[in-house]
Design a protein around this motif. Sequence first.
Motif, short mmCIF file in Angstrom:
data_model
loop_
_atom_site.label_atom_id
_atom_site.label_comp_id
_atom_site.label_asym_id
_atom_site.label_seq_id
_atom_site.Cartn_x
_atom_site.Cartn_y
_atom_site.Cartn_z
N VAL A 96 75.62 -71.23 60.42
CA VAL A 96 75.81 -71.43 58.99
C VAL A 96 77.22 -70.94 58.68
O VAL A 96 77.68 -69.93 59.21
CB VAL A 96 74.75 -70.67 58.15
N TYR A 98 80.53 -70.68 55.55
CA TYR A 98 80.87 -70.67 54.13
C TYR A 98 82.37 -70.86 54.03
O TYR A 98 83.16 -70.13 54.65
CB TYR A 98 80.44 -69.35 53.50
N CYS A 100 85.39 -71.00 51.16
CA CYS A 100 85.54 -70.54 49.79
C CYS A 100 87.00 -70.21 49.49
O CYS A 100 87.68 -69.57 50.31
CB CYS A 100 84.67 -69.29 49.59
N GLU A 106 84.04 -74.23 47.01
CA GLU A 106 83.18 -73.59 48.02
C GLU A 106 82.27 -74.64 48.65
O GLU A 106 82.03 -75.70 48.09
CB GLU A 106 82.34 -72.47 47.40
N TRP A 108 78.69 -74.54 51.50
CA TRP A 108 77.81 -73.96 52.51
C TRP A 108 77.49 -75.04 53.53
O TRP A 108 77.00 -76.11 53.17
CB TRP A 108 76.52 -73.44 51.88
N ARG A 110 75.90 -76.17 57.52
CA ARG A 110 74.94 -75.80 58.57
C ARG A 110 74.95 -76.85 59.68
O ARG A 110 75.32 -78.00 59.47
CB ARG A 110 73.52 -75.67 58.00
N ALA A 123 77.71 -80.02 54.89
CA ALA A 123 77.25 -79.43 53.63
C ALA A 123 76.71 -80.52 52.72
O ALA A 123 77.09 -81.69 52.83
CB ALA A 123 78.42 -78.71 52.94
N ARG A 165 75.59 -62.95 50.99
CA ARG A 165 75.12 -63.80 49.90
C ARG A 165 74.09 -63.03 49.08
O ARG A 165 73.31 -62.23 49.61
CB ARG A 165 74.49 -65.08 50.45
N GLY A 178 78.44 -65.90 46.89
CA GLY A 178 78.80 -65.86 48.31
C GLY A 178 80.09 -65.08 48.50
O GLY A 178 81.02 -65.20 47.69
#
Length: 224
Positions: A96, A98, A100, A106, A108, A110, A123, A165, A178
Amino acid sequence: MKRPGPLLTLLAGLVLGLFMLTLNSTSGTKTASSSYREQSPSASPKTPAKTSPTPSATPSPTPSPSKPPVANANYAGRTDDDAASVAVSVRDGKAVAYFCDGRYKEAWLRGRVNNDGSMKLTAPNGAVLDGRIEQGRKIHGTVKDEGRPYTFTADKAVKPSGLWRATAKVRGAKIDGGWIVLPNGRQTGIVTRDGKTAAAPRIDPETGTVTVDGRQLTARPVTP
């Protein structure tokens, strides 16, 4: 009575001689024929059948050992243009991440991590991260967000650095925050309040505590 003359005697001897000659000739023919049959084989000798050699079993090639799965670890770093931070958490072949910029951008992401360390994470907003773990120490890659590519390097991070998070409801608003904490202590984060983004307040990386809109929340390390 007259005695047979010499002519009759000679004739009798001639007939006897012819008879004996004919008898000898017949016996000789039979003997020769019998001898030929005895010497000739009644059937041609059979040629022994050739036996094909049994091929030896070819040993199966030994499969080359596959690379072991990548080790569980956290990574955090900045984009090459210093416009944003990137953090990646790897656990059991999954990751995972992130992305930003600390203001409004931003994502997220995976996905899976291959045994050679390569990964392609996606994402819901369409952002894509392509990267590779190098010798278990860092990740080099690119995040493409809103059509723009950001190359980055994320070094291996040890807690308290890494990805954090926090989610909660504060004064009726859904809060989703986050944070990326770099090994040098620098922080980048965004808090989303009911879909509206803003720069996140600092968290205490030792405890994960953070105050949002007057309420104290606890951020936790993120894993797949």
